[in-house]
Design an enzyme around this catalytic site. Structure first.
Site, PDB file in Angstrom:
ATOM      1  N   HIS A   1       0.836  -1.207   0.000  1.00 39.29           N
ATOM      2  CA  HIS A   1       0.000   0.000   0.000  1.00 39.29           C
ATOM      3  C   HIS A   1       0.867   1.252   0.000  1.00 39.29           C
ATOM      4  O   HIS A   1       1.286   1.750   1.044  1.00 39.29           O
ATOM      5  CB  HIS A   1      -0.894  -0.012   1.244  1.00 39.29           C
ATOM      6  CG  HIS A   1      -1.938   1.049   1.260  1.00 39.29           C
ATOM      7  ND1 HIS A   1      -3.088   0.940   2.018  1.00 39.29           N
ATOM      8  CD2 HIS A   1      -2.044   2.254   0.634  1.00 39.29           C
ATOM      9  CE1 HIS A   1      -3.839   2.023   1.840  1.00 39.29           C
ATOM     10  NE2 HIS A   1      -3.202   2.832   1.009  1.00 39.29           N
TER      11      HIS A   1
ATOM     12  N   HIS B   1       1.469   5.201  -2.230  1.00 34.76           N
ATOM     13  CA  HIS B   1       0.963   6.188  -3.181  1.00 34.76           C
ATOM     14  C   HIS B   1       2.160   6.783  -3.907  1.00 34.76           C
ATOM     15  O   HIS B   1       2.963   7.505  -3.320  1.00 34.76           O
ATOM     16  CB  HIS B   1       0.160   7.276  -2.458  1.00 34.76           C
ATOM     17  CG  HIS B   1      -1.055   6.741  -1.765  1.00 34.76           C
ATOM     18  ND1 HIS B   1      -2.272   6.610  -2.395  1.00 34.76           N
ATOM     19  CD2 HIS B   1      -1.230   6.272  -0.511  1.00 34.76           C
ATOM     20  CE1 HIS B   1      -3.147   6.096  -1.562  1.00 34.76           C
ATOM     21  NE2 HIS B   1      -2.538   5.876  -0.399  1.00 34.76           N
ATOM     22  N   LEU B   2       2.276   6.439  -5.186  1.00 33.22           N
ATOM     23  CA  LEU B   2       3.393   6.909  -5.992  1.00 33.22           C
ATOM     24  C   LEU B   2       3.050   8.147  -6.809  1.00 33.22           C
ATOM     25  O   LEU B   2       3.909   8.705  -7.496  1.00 33.22           O
ATOM     26  CB  LEU B   2       3.888   5.774  -6.894  1.00 33.22           C
ATOM     27  CG  LEU B   2       4.414   4.557  -6.117  1.00 33.22           C
ATOM     28  CD1 LEU B   2       4.673   3.390  -7.049  1.00 33.22           C
ATOM     29  CD2 LEU B   2       5.665   4.916  -5.328  1.00 33.22           C
ATOM     30  N   ARG B   3       1.788   8.558  -6.768  1.00 31.82           N
ATOM     31  CA  ARG B   3       1.322   9.854  -7.298  1.00 31.82           C
ATOM     32  C   ARG B   3       1.438   9.998  -8.816  1.00 31.82           C
ATOM     33  O   ARG B   3       1.350  11.119  -9.323  1.00 31.82           O
ATOM     34  CB  ARG B   3       2.050  11.007  -6.613  1.00 31.82           C
ATOM     35  CG  ARG B   3       1.959  11.032  -5.088  1.00 31.82           C
ATOM     36  CD  ARG B   3       0.550  11.021  -4.580  1.00 31.82           C
ATOM     37  NE  ARG B   3       0.467  11.374  -3.162  1.00 31.82           N
ATOM     38  CZ  ARG B   3      -0.574  11.138  -2.375  1.00 31.82           C
ATOM     39  NH1 ARG B   3      -1.642  10.534  -2.890  1.00 31.82           N
ATOM     40  NH2 ARG B   3      -0.575  11.503  -1.116  1.00 31.82           N
TER      41      ARG B   3
ATOM     42  N   ASP C   1      -9.104   3.105  -2.917  1.00 25.41           N
ATOM     43  CA  ASP C   1      -8.400   3.643  -1.760  1.00 25.41           C
ATOM     44  C   ASP C   1      -8.320   5.159  -1.796  1.00 25.41           C
ATOM     45  O   ASP C   1      -8.096   5.774  -2.834  1.00 25.41           O
ATOM     46  CB  ASP C   1      -6.988   3.081  -1.676  1.00 25.41           C
ATOM     47  CG  ASP C   1      -6.257   3.620  -0.460  1.00 25.41           C
ATOM     48  OD1 ASP C   1      -6.810   3.521   0.645  1.00 25.41           O
ATOM     49  OD2 ASP C   1      -5.161   4.165  -0.615  1.00 25.41           O
TER      50      ASP C   1
ATOM     51  N   HIS D   1     -10.793   0.625   1.605  1.00 23.05           N
ATOM     52  CA  HIS D   1     -10.643   1.763   2.517  1.00 23.05           C
ATOM     53  C   HIS D   1     -11.962   1.848   3.281  1.00 23.05           C
ATOM     54  O   HIS D   1     -12.982   2.238   2.719  1.00 23.05           O
ATOM     55  CB  HIS D   1     -10.382   3.028   1.704  1.00 23.05           C
ATOM     56  CG  HIS D   1     -10.372   4.291   2.504  1.00 23.05           C
ATOM     57  ND1 HIS D   1      -9.246   5.083   2.617  1.00 23.05           N
ATOM     58  CD2 HIS D   1     -11.348   4.930   3.211  1.00 23.05           C
ATOM     59  CE1 HIS D   1      -9.534   6.138   3.368  1.00 23.05           C
ATOM     60  NE2 HIS D   1     -10.803   6.063   3.738  1.00 23.05           N
TER      61      HIS D   1
ATOM     62  N   HIS E   1      -5.255  -0.346   6.173  1.00 25.06           N
ATOM     63  CA  HIS E   1      -4.894   0.530   7.300  1.00 25.06           C
ATOM     64  C   HIS E   1      -5.875   0.524   8.481  1.00 25.06           C
ATOM     65  O   HIS E   1      -6.527   1.521   8.779  1.00 25.06           O
ATOM     66  CB  HIS E   1      -4.647   1.966   6.831  1.00 25.06           C
ATOM     67  CG  HIS E   1      -5.644   2.529   5.858  1.00 25.06           C
ATOM     68  ND1 HIS E   1      -7.010   2.482   6.029  1.00 25.06           N
ATOM     69  CD2 HIS E   1      -5.448   3.178   4.681  1.00 25.06           C
ATOM     70  CE1 HIS E   1      -7.611   3.078   5.019  1.00 25.06           C
ATOM     71  NE2 HIS E   1      -6.682   3.492   4.181  1.00 25.06           N
TER      72      HIS E   1
ATOM     73  N   ASN F   1      -5.294   9.710   7.440  1.00 25.97           N
ATOM     74  CA  ASN F   1      -6.601   9.066   7.497  1.00 25.97           C
ATOM     75  C   ASN F   1      -6.466   7.584   7.180  1.00 25.97           C
ATOM     76  O   ASN F   1      -5.932   7.235   6.131  1.00 25.97           O
ATOM     77  CB  ASN F   1      -7.555   9.724   6.492  1.00 25.97           C
ATOM     78  CG  ASN F   1      -8.988   9.245   6.655  1.00 25.97           C
ATOM     79  OD1 ASN F   1      -9.416   8.924   7.758  1.00 25.97           O
ATOM     80  ND2 ASN F   1      -9.710   9.177   5.564  1.00 25.97           N
TER      81      ASN F   1
ATOM     82  N   ASP G   1       1.227   2.781   3.758  1.00 28.81           N
ATOM     83  CA  ASP G   1       0.323   3.822   3.254  1.00 28.81           C
ATOM     84  C   ASP G   1       1.121   5.104   2.989  1.00 28.81           C
ATOM     85  O   ASP G   1       0.679   6.214   3.302  1.00 28.81           O
ATOM     86  CB  ASP G   1      -0.828   4.082   4.230  1.00 28.81           C
ATOM     87  CG  ASP G   1      -1.952   4.912   3.617  1.00 28.81           C
ATOM     88  OD1 ASP G   1      -1.935   5.141   2.382  1.00 28.81           O
ATOM     89  OD2 ASP G   1      -2.851   5.337   4.363  1.00 28.81           O
TER      90      ASP G   1
END
Length: 442
Positions: free
Chosen positions: A71, A73-75, A163, A190, A243, A289, A316
């Protein structure tokens, strides 16, 4: 192949004299590990360095199977000012990870085969460690109509998730699980009821009341987990709960597992270590979050990781640019980075005090990919070399050491951590060397 990485020459290296710890392979002693052409060729004592093989003196360090993060986030695409595939995977390598799984809440979202193919092509050009991707479960992550899940699976999606947002409609989730049964993969969830979380920005409790900030109650997570587990049971689908943050959520997952639901769950280092008391500083790196909750929630998460109710650790990793986080707490976006500090945080605050054993942390940090069909890293002859060499006694502070990630919004940035990754071998290639270690070992 479902993982993508830039072409990298395979390593041939003898890592000598490390304390090799691999719970799956049964190693827990001082050993040498010989890697030839990207594979583990030999594990034993007093291995003579073959000609043409680099010798790394690892005396005093620990060698683990490298970690897998399910998990991050590579954007990419569209938010490269926060992170990109090169910087994100460089951060992963610096944290001892040999593979990561990227989330689809990008701009545009990864909700079509064409977008998925484009990010995989970018990973083949820029990723320092192998990357897999989850595709969006619904078009535009709007929670209304399903994506072409079979086509996305054919294009390499490891699974599906919205997510960043919950699948609020029970019927949409039901249809996603029906589709998932046909095309394979896992639906990652999520878990949040937005009618309960509302505009909350931290855990609902005594600290939020003191600070005058809108709170997010723990039941906004746990009630949706119970609902989704019931739907998964009815449809015989596979779900992965992302998460976890609350004691009630642990109870919901445990009940689902006891009932035979095909459910797995993850927890982050920041939820295992921090509580809402830490948010008193109004440091925006501590705004994420789901939020850090009360001490009873934190200890319930630790206990659940120990007993297997929670299956794995995920970071995350959620990078944000400085101008986005350097604002009043109320205005800052949710999210903290975590790839570079994950192991060190758990080692410092849970292993060293004796709360969790080192072998359990290693096992849980290497388990996350298995739920999405990836092999579990192990230090065994014939296996691809996926190795993390760590100096357990190395003390460091992230804010002083600097980051490989493009963003610096790390919730542990001012804390002294113990346990520094010295070298990472990912899919047979050396992906990272800690600077001072590189000078002495090369």
């Amino acid at each position: 192949m479902t993982l993508s990485r830039m072409p990298t020459p395979p390593a041939s290296v003898l890592i000598a004299g490390a304390h090799v710890l691999d719970p799956r392979a049964g190693h827990d002693e001082i050993l040498d590990v010989l890697v030839r052409d990207g594979e583990v060729a030999e594990v034993g004592k007093d291995i003579a360095p073959p000609a043409g093989v680099e010798l790394v003196d690892a005396a005093g360090a620990h060698l683990f199977p490298a970690f897998v993060d399910p998990h991050v986030h590579l954007r990419v695409p569209g938010q490269e000012h926060k992170e990109d595939l090169e910087t994100g995977t460089r951060a992963a390598a610096a944290g001892g990870f040999c593979a990561v799984i990227g989330m689809p809440n990008t701009s545009p979202p990864i909700d079509s085969a064409s977008v998925l193919r484009s990010v995989r092509e970018l990973a083949e050009a820029h990723a320092r460690v192998p990357v897999g991707f989850l595709a969006a479960a619904t078009v535009g992550q709007r929670g209304e109509s399903l994506t072409e899940m079979a086509e996305l699976r054919d294009a390499g999606a490891l699974g599906f998730t919205d997510d960043g947002l919950p699948i609020a409609s029970a019927n949409v989730l039901r249809r996603a699980l029906q589709y998932q049964r046909l095309c394979g993969g896992v639906v990652a969830l999520h878990e949040e009821d937005p009618t309960l979380s509302g505009d909350g920005m931290m855990h609902e409790g005594s600290v939020s009341a003191l600070l005058g900030l809108a709170g997010i109650p723990s039941i906004s997570e746990s009630t949706v987990i119970a609902r989704d587990a019931a739907i998964a049971a009815y449809e015989e689908g596979r779900v992965h709960v992302q998460h976890l943050s609350a004691a009630e959520s642990v109870q919901a997952v445990a009940a689902a597992k006891a009932a035979g639901v095909r459910v797995t769950a993850e927890v982050t280092p920041h939820h295992l270590v921090l509580t809402h008391e830490d948010v008193r500083t109004l440091d925006t790196a501590l705004k994420f979050n789901p939020p850090a909750r009360a001490e009873r929630d934190r200890t319930a998460l630790v206990d659940a990781l120990r007993d297997g109710t929670i299956d794995c650790v995920a970071t995350d990793h959620a990078p944000h640019a400085p101008h986005e986080k350097e604002v009043p707490f109320e205005e800052a976006p949710m999210g903290t980075t975590g790839l570079e500090t994950a192991f060190a945080a758990l080692n410092t605050f849970l292993v060293e005090p004796g709360v969790l054993t080192l072998d359990l942390v290693v096992e849980r940090m290497t388990a996350g990919g298995a739920h999405f069909g990836l092999p579990e890293p192990r230090i065994a002859v014939g296996a691809p070399a996926n190795l993390a060499l760590v100096g357990l006694d190395r003390a460091w502070q992230p804010i002083e050491a600097g980051y490989e990630s493009r963003s610096e919004n790390c919730c542990f940035h001012e804390r002294e951590l113990r346990g520094r990754v010295l070298m990472t071998v990912a899919a047979g290639a050396i992906a990272y060397r800690e600077r001072s270690f590189a000078l002495s070992a090369a």
